[in-house]
Design a protein around this motif. Sequence first.
Motif, mmCIF file in Angstrom:
data_model
loop_
_atom_site.group_PDB
_atom_site.id
_atom_site.type_symbol
_atom_site.label_atom_id
_atom_site.label_comp_id
_atom_site.label_asym_id
_atom_site.label_seq_id
_atom_site.Cartn_x
_atom_site.Cartn_y
_atom_site.Cartn_z
ATOM 1 N N CYS A 52 0.828 -1.214 0.000
ATOM 2 C CA CYS A 52 0.000 0.000 0.000
ATOM 3 C C CYS A 52 0.861 1.264 0.000
ATOM 4 O O CYS A 52 0.592 2.213 -0.747
ATOM 5 C CB CYS A 52 -0.942 0.003 1.203
ATOM 6 S SG CYS A 52 -2.258 -1.214 1.122
ATOM 7 N N VAL A 53 1.892 1.285 0.849
ATOM 8 C CA VAL A 53 2.768 2.456 0.914
ATOM 9 C C VAL A 53 3.486 2.656 -0.415
ATOM 10 O O VAL A 53 3.594 3.781 -0.925
ATOM 11 C CB VAL A 53 3.784 2.313 2.069
ATOM 12 C CG1 VAL A 53 4.830 3.413 2.012
ATOM 13 C CG2 VAL A 53 3.060 2.360 3.411
ATOM 14 N N ALA A 54 3.983 1.557 -0.993
ATOM 15 C CA ALA A 54 4.663 1.659 -2.281
ATOM 16 C C ALA A 54 3.707 2.177 -3.358
ATOM 17 O O ALA A 54 4.083 3.033 -4.177
ATOM 18 C CB ALA A 54 5.225 0.294 -2.690
ATOM 19 N N GLY A 55 2.460 1.686 -3.349
ATOM 20 C CA GLY A 55 1.477 2.147 -4.321
ATOM 21 C C GLY A 55 1.171 3.631 -4.171
ATOM 22 O O GLY A 55 1.105 4.369 -5.161
ATOM 23 N N VAL A 56 0.990 4.077 -2.921
ATOM 24 C CA VAL A 56 0.691 5.498 -2.668
ATOM 25 C C VAL A 56 1.836 6.382 -3.139
ATOM 26 O O VAL A 56 1.636 7.375 -3.851
ATOM 27 C CB VAL A 56 0.403 5.727 -1.167
ATOM 28 C CG1 VAL A 56 0.347 7.215 -0.856
ATOM 29 C CG2 VAL A 56 -0.906 5.065 -0.769
ATOM 30 N N PHE A 57 3.068 6.023 -2.746
ATOM 31 C CA PHE A 57 4.211 6.867 -3.096
ATOM 32 C C PHE A 57 4.485 6.845 -4.600
ATOM 33 O O PHE A 57 4.668 7.912 -5.214
ATOM 34 C CB PHE A 57 5.460 6.404 -2.333
ATOM 35 C CG PHE A 57 5.632 7.074 -1.008
ATOM 36 C CD1 PHE A 57 6.543 8.108 -0.854
ATOM 37 C CD2 PHE A 57 4.886 6.692 0.095
ATOM 38 C CE1 PHE A 57 6.711 8.741 0.373
ATOM 39 C CE2 PHE A 57 5.040 7.308 1.320
ATOM 40 C CZ PHE A 57 5.954 8.346 1.462
ATOM 41 N N SER A 280 -6.867 4.315 -5.047
ATOM 42 C CA SER A 280 -7.223 2.933 -4.720
ATOM 43 C C SER A 280 -6.361 2.409 -3.581
ATOM 44 O O SER A 280 -6.850 1.741 -2.663
ATOM 45 C CB SER A 280 -7.061 2.040 -5.958
ATOM 46 O OG SER A 280 -7.903 2.465 -7.006
ATOM 47 N N PHE A 281 -5.071 2.717 -3.614
ATOM 48 C CA PHE A 281 -4.169 2.270 -2.541
ATOM 49 C C PHE A 281 -4.414 3.040 -1.248
ATOM 50 O O PHE A 281 -4.273 2.485 -0.159
ATOM 51 C CB PHE A 281 -2.712 2.423 -2.986
ATOM 52 C CG PHE A 281 -2.242 1.330 -3.890
ATOM 53 C CD1 PHE A 281 -1.890 0.093 -3.383
ATOM 54 C CD2 PHE A 281 -2.160 1.537 -5.263
ATOM 55 C CE1 PHE A 281 -1.456 -0.924 -4.218
ATOM 56 C CE2 PHE A 281 -1.733 0.529 -6.111
ATOM 57 C CZ PHE A 281 -1.392 -0.710 -5.590
ATOM 58 N N VAL A 282 -4.798 4.310 -1.334
ATOM 59 C CA VAL A 282 -5.115 5.078 -0.128
ATOM 60 C C VAL A 282 -6.340 4.480 0.568
ATOM 61 O O VAL A 282 -6.347 4.299 1.800
ATOM 62 C CB VAL A 282 -5.373 6.556 -0.478
ATOM 63 C CG1 VAL A 282 -5.940 7.298 0.734
ATOM 64 C CG2 VAL A 282 -4.098 7.235 -0.917
ATOM 65 N N LEU A 283 -7.373 4.147 -0.196
ATOM 66 C CA LEU A 283 -8.579 3.541 0.377
ATOM 67 C C LEU A 283 -8.270 2.188 1.011
ATOM 68 O O LEU A 283 -8.808 1.844 2.066
ATOM 69 C CB LEU A 283 -9.653 3.400 -0.704
ATOM 70 C CG LEU A 283 -10.233 4.706 -1.255
ATOM 71 C CD1 LEU A 283 -11.174 4.428 -2.429
ATOM 72 C CD2 LEU A 283 -10.960 5.477 -0.174
ATOM 73 N N ALA A 284 -7.392 1.413 0.369
ATOM 74 C CA ALA A 284 -6.995 0.123 0.942
ATOM 75 C C ALA A 284 -6.228 0.316 2.244
ATOM 76 O O ALA A 284 -6.415 -0.435 3.213
ATOM 77 C CB ALA A 284 -6.154 -0.654 -0.061
ATOM 78 N N LEU A 285 -5.367 1.320 2.279
ATOM 79 C CA LEU A 285 -4.593 1.611 3.487
ATOM 80 C C LEU A 285 -5.522 1.988 4.637
ATOM 81 O O LEU A 285 -5.318 1.565 5.786
ATOM 82 C CB LEU A 285 -3.611 2.741 3.193
ATOM 83 C CG LEU A 285 -2.429 2.942 4.144
ATOM 84 C CD1 LEU A 285 -1.532 1.708 4.145
ATOM 85 C CD2 LEU A 285 -1.622 4.164 3.730
ATOM 86 N N ILE A 286 -6.536 2.788 4.344
ATOM 87 C CA ILE A 286 -7.511 3.181 5.377
ATOM 88 C C ILE A 286 -8.283 1.972 5.877
ATOM 89 O O ILE A 286 -8.496 1.799 7.081
ATOM 90 C CB ILE A 286 -8.471 4.239 4.816
ATOM 91 C CG1 ILE A 286 -7.726 5.544 4.526
ATOM 92 C CG2 ILE A 286 -9.615 4.509 5.796
ATOM 93 C CD1 ILE A 286 -8.565 6.585 3.825
ATOM 94 N N LYS A 287 -8.694 1.099 4.958
ATOM 95 C CA LYS A 287 -9.505 -0.058 5.337
ATOM 96 C C LYS A 287 -8.724 -1.053 6.181
ATOM 97 O O LYS A 287 -9.257 -1.635 7.130
ATOM 98 C CB LYS A 287 -10.029 -0.751 4.073
ATOM 99 C CG LYS A 287 -10.985 -1.899 4.358
ATOM 100 C CD LYS A 287 -11.596 -2.443 3.082
ATOM 101 C CE LYS A 287 -12.603 -3.546 3.383
ATOM 102 N NZ LYS A 287 -13.222 -4.075 2.145
ATOM 103 N N ILE A 288 -7.434 -1.251 5.868
ATOM 104 C CA ILE A 288 -6.638 -2.257 6.574
ATOM 105 C C ILE A 288 -6.057 -1.722 7.877
ATOM 106 O O ILE A 288 -6.142 -2.362 8.924
ATOM 107 C CB ILE A 288 -5.507 -2.775 5.667
ATOM 108 C CG1 ILE A 288 -6.071 -3.407 4.400
ATOM 109 C CG2 ILE A 288 -4.649 -3.798 6.414
ATOM 110 C CD1 ILE A 288 -5.012 -3.791 3.380
#
Length: 369
Positions: A52-57, A280-288
């Motif tokens: 997730c962090v890699a996707g966001v950055f 999409s990765f930010v939303l996943a980070l929030i959910k997890i």
Amino acid sequence: MDLKFNNSRKYISISVPPKTQTMSPHIKAVDDVLVLGINLSKFSKLTQFFICVAGVFVFYLIYGYLQELIFSMEGFKPYGWYLTLMQFAFYSIFGLIELQLIQDKRRRIPGKTYMIIAFLTVGTMGLSNTSLGYLNYPTQVIFKCCKLIPVMVGGVFIQGKRYNVVDVSAALCMSLGLVWFTLADSTVAPNFNLTGVMLISLALCADAVIGNVQEKAMKLHNASNSEMVLYSYSIGFVYILLGLTCTSGLGPAMTFCAKNPLRTYGYAFLFSLTGYFGISFVLALIKIFGALLAVTVTTGRKAMTIVLSFIFFAKPFTFQYVWSGLLVVLGIFLNVYSKNMDKIRLPSVHDLINRVVETRKTRALAQTV
């Protein structure tokens, strides 16, 4: 599961289907987290975090680079609304494709609600893109970090809310940081224009409202992210198209982009694609992992975006940018701390003094031995 009611004896018979029976395709596992078709639930928590962090950055850094690259193109600055039109068109297509991949394709949120959300989305993204014609990119990013200010002002005057000392301190730090950063920008930037400040401030106000409206609508009607993206951006596309047509801004923009389609439409496609993947990765980070960690990651990403902006694009620099930026970061931390006081416990002055005394006693004992 079958329920049988008998009026004479008044009993309920419940039959549970065997485990081998297939579950309805409309019901998904609660723990499944899908990002771009990848089920992150199959990985460990640590692996999920790094993905997730890699996707966001990666995606948002490319997004910011492309946005500044597009506006650094000679002659493109007056066409911020046309870039927003292209962005809305691509987002609508991406949302339609993603919606086809899920089982339930019904529209759950009423059309009137989507018309309001689309209008606010147009204001947020259109004004934000247009502001880059008047402001340096780092200044725009700093303003985006301070969405708390219009949220608090609206809460006081509209809902009569009261905020604690930490919230007020956070807003004060952000406000002072913004003023300091803007003054520094006006001193060193030759093309500084207050119009850009007005545009990005209006975009912030619209962004502060849209978050509450989207959250309420999605919770009330249990709508998916892909549905929200498809309908809000497609309706917003119609709004912008009508606006550009009525103001005669569509023809000149299309003529300009037709002269160099690769650097305009090509960059706009990549700009929209990376932005769509990033959210999409930010939303996943929030959910997890929750909003606290997500805010920390996105704040780090914005700081990295500002640094890369000064590296890749030549612009004047002053250390006032650094100090004012740190003041804004302090305001963001205070805001996050205020919302998570039960999870974040900062040591008191008394605890710090006790720790220092215990450390000195331990060192003295070690020297004696």
